[in-house]
Design an enzyme around this catalytic site. Structure first.
Site, PDB file in Angstrom:
ATOM      1  N   LYS A 142      -2.259   6.994  -3.673  1.00  0.00           N
ATOM      2  CA  LYS A 142      -0.951   6.510  -4.114  1.00  0.00           C
ATOM      3  C   LYS A 142      -0.503   7.187  -5.411  1.00  0.00           C
ATOM      4  O   LYS A 142       0.652   7.068  -5.806  1.00  0.00           O
ATOM      5  CB  LYS A 142      -0.987   4.990  -4.346  1.00  0.00           C
ATOM      6  CG  LYS A 142      -1.440   4.168  -3.156  1.00  0.00           C
ATOM      7  CD  LYS A 142      -0.406   4.083  -2.074  1.00  0.00           C
ATOM      8  CE  LYS A 142      -0.824   3.058  -1.021  1.00  0.00           C
ATOM      9  NZ  LYS A 142       0.137   2.967   0.092  1.00  0.00           N
ATOM     10  N   ASP A 190      -3.570  -6.184  -7.619  1.00  0.00           N
ATOM     11  CA  ASP A 190      -3.468  -5.074  -6.683  1.00  0.00           C
ATOM     12  C   ASP A 190      -2.553  -4.038  -7.328  1.00  0.00           C
ATOM     13  O   ASP A 190      -1.340  -4.218  -7.388  1.00  0.00           O
ATOM     14  CB  ASP A 190      -2.903  -5.584  -5.350  1.00  0.00           C
ATOM     15  CG  ASP A 190      -2.519  -4.472  -4.387  1.00  0.00           C
ATOM     16  OD1 ASP A 190      -2.587  -3.287  -4.766  1.00  0.00           O
ATOM     17  OD2 ASP A 190      -2.131  -4.792  -3.251  1.00  0.00           O
ATOM     18  N   HIS A 193       0.844  -7.334   0.123  1.00  0.00           N
ATOM     19  CA  HIS A 193       0.434  -6.487   1.237  1.00  0.00           C
ATOM     20  C   HIS A 193      -0.647  -7.237   2.023  1.00  0.00           C
ATOM     21  O   HIS A 193      -1.383  -8.047   1.465  1.00  0.00           O
ATOM     22  CB  HIS A 193      -0.126  -5.180   0.667  1.00  0.00           C
ATOM     23  CG  HIS A 193      -0.412  -4.107   1.656  1.00  0.00           C
ATOM     24  ND1 HIS A 193      -1.542  -4.117   2.453  1.00  0.00           N
ATOM     25  CD2 HIS A 193       0.253  -2.971   1.975  1.00  0.00           C
ATOM     26  CE1 HIS A 193      -1.546  -3.028   3.209  1.00  0.00           C
ATOM     27  NE2 HIS A 193      -0.465  -2.313   2.947  1.00  0.00           N
ATOM     28  N   CYS A 249       3.425  -3.602   6.227  1.00  0.00           N
ATOM     29  CA  CYS A 249       2.237  -4.453   6.029  1.00  0.00           C
ATOM     30  C   CYS A 249       2.542  -5.640   5.125  1.00  0.00           C
ATOM     31  O   CYS A 249       1.680  -6.078   4.342  1.00  0.00           O
ATOM     32  CB  CYS A 249       1.064  -3.642   5.467  1.00  0.00           C
ATOM     33  SG  CYS A 249       0.421  -2.420   6.631  1.00  0.00           S
ATOM     34  N   GLN A 255       0.558   0.238  -6.038  1.00  0.00           N
ATOM     35  CA  GLN A 255       1.868   0.835  -6.273  1.00  0.00           C
ATOM     36  C   GLN A 255       2.141   1.103  -7.749  1.00  0.00           C
ATOM     37  O   GLN A 255       3.195   1.642  -8.099  1.00  0.00           O
ATOM     38  CB  GLN A 255       2.965  -0.066  -5.696  1.00  0.00           C
ATOM     39  CG  GLN A 255       2.929  -0.219  -4.198  1.00  0.00           C
ATOM     40  CD  GLN A 255       3.125   1.100  -3.473  1.00  0.00           C
ATOM     41  OE1 GLN A 255       3.913   1.945  -3.889  1.00  0.00           O
ATOM     42  NE2 GLN A 255       2.401   1.295  -2.369  1.00  0.00           N
TER      43      GLN A 255
END
Length: 413
Positions: free
Chosen positions: A233, A207, A130, A371, A210
């Site tokens: 999220k 990261d 991202h 993104c 998700q």
């Protein structure tokens, strides 16, 4: 088409009743919300937690001695403990509250990065990232004259791990990758990536934006150095999240922002800083939303994330199967290991047109580059249509989407 999935132990009808927003029509059709990779909807207990704070004990935290301040402080800190358990951090002090994944990554780049990265050092990212896990490192690399290397993406949307191994050198200082791709759903082998990076003397940032709603997270088992999350999220509020960092690393990092709470003693000639995590939590935080984040964690924990993931995998498999025979339908990202994201194109029809026409039928999907422009360029496309599924979605809703896509194809072809 079937209206049931497998033999899930979850009561999906009961779960859906916990999400007030789902009980509505959009453009005269029942809402089928498939934009969960962008943000999930919020269960009633999260909404209630926000209302309860503002109507019952709204007060600033940590420094007040009155009853409301103490109640707010306790609730705020209980979320830190809940997050520690949620990702299996070794200590609650290793949990820093931020505005979300983007803010967490910028914190690491702005604090650890500015202190540790030198001219000629190398930072490895992946082609799945991202923009939030690209741009902060580009800014740091420009400032420090460092070099960014990129792990290539295979045609199925998985990472080329052999290429990654060849990128690791004695100049590699950091590897920053996502746990799961927001665009394709690919689940990356982050434990292996971390082990290889550590073998080369590099730190690892994951990261986890998700992953929060879909994957069991164990930062100690992963042995990662940093892990970033966004509450919105995983059924929590927007504008809040967390950064995990190993204690020794966090203690070695300089403050990222100055202000109240992050200090121990201030004069006009010298300032000493607070202990972690407060050293990185300057100013009045997003108290209400941090408190409500615990309600989101409790929601997931009560249901069991493994059961949720199994159900979502069945939804993804069903959607993939039902769309496979549609004319011109092409899935982008076919890795064997995915979270519940179906990213696709239809030959001859622009993704934006598909998104608009599905919306007219009550189906909410995301269109565009998500993104992840470098990833789209890798596949030679401008963007995709992305349907992303959550635990409250149903087979009936997928049928609604598939029927809509079929009508779009027949109308425009």
């Amino acid at each position: 088409m079937s209206t049931e999935v497998g033999h899930t132990s979850l009561d999906i009808d009961k779960i859906r009743k916990e999400f007030p927003i789902l009980d509505q029509s959009v453009n005269g059709k029942p809402l089928a919300y498939f934009d969960n990779a962008a943000t999930t909807q919020k269960p009633r207990q999260v909404i209630d937690a926000l209302t309860e704070y503002y109507s019952g004990y709204n007060a600033n935290i940590h420094r007040g001695i009155h009853t409301l301040a103490e109640k707010a402080t306790h609730a705020f800190e209980q979320t830190r403990v809940a997050m520690q358990t949620f990702i299996n951090a070794g200590e609650k002090e290793e949990i820093i509250f931020t505005k979300g994944t983007t803010d967490s990554i910028n914190l690491v780049a702005g604090s650890w990065g500015r202190k540790e990265i030198q001219k000629g050092d190398e930072i490895i990212l992946s082609g799945l990232e991202h923009h939030s896990n690209i741009v902060p490192w580009q800014l740091l690399a420009q400032e420090k004259e460092a070099i960014i290397r990129v792990i290539p993406v295979r045609e199925d949307g998985s990472l080329d791990m052999d290429a990654f191994k060849s990128l690791l050198t004695n100049r590699t200082r950091l590897v920053a990758v996502n746990h799961a791709s927001n665009s394709l759903g690919t689940i990356n082998p982050v434990a292996e990536i971390t082990s290889l990076a550590h073998g080369a003397g590099a730190l690892v940032l994951i990261d986890g934006a998700q992953a929060g709603a879909h994957l069991n997270i164990d930062v100690q088992a992963l042995d990662c150095d940093f892990y970033a999350l966004s509450a919105h999220k995983f059924y929590g509020p927007t504008g809040t999240g967390a950064l995990y960092g190993k204690r020794a690393i966090l203690e070695s990092m300089p403050p990222y922002q100055g202000g109240g709470e992050m200090i121990r003693d201030v004069s006009f000639t010298h300032t000493t800083y607070n202990d972690i995590p407060y050293k990185f939590e300057a100013g009045t935080p997003n108290i209400a939303d941090v408190i409500a984040m615990k309600a989101a964690i409790d929601f997931i924990t009560t249901m069991n994330k493994s059961s949720m993931a199994a159900y979502e995998s069945e939804l993804l498999a069903y959607a993939t199967e039902q769309t496979s025979s549609l004319p011109g339908f092409r899935v982008i990202g076919t890795a064997a290991n995915k979270v519940s994201v179906l990213s696709f194109l239809i030959e001859g029809i622009h993704p934006f047109d598909i998104g608009q026409m599905l919306d007219a039928r009550g189906v909410a999907v995301r269109t565009g580059h998500h993104c992840t422009q470098p990833l789209m360029e890798h596949f030679g496309i401008e963007g995709t249509v992305r349907a992303s599924f959550a635990v409250y979605n149903t087979i009936k809703e997928i049928d609604q989407m598939v029927e809509g896509i079929d009508r779009i194809i027949r109308f425009l072809k």
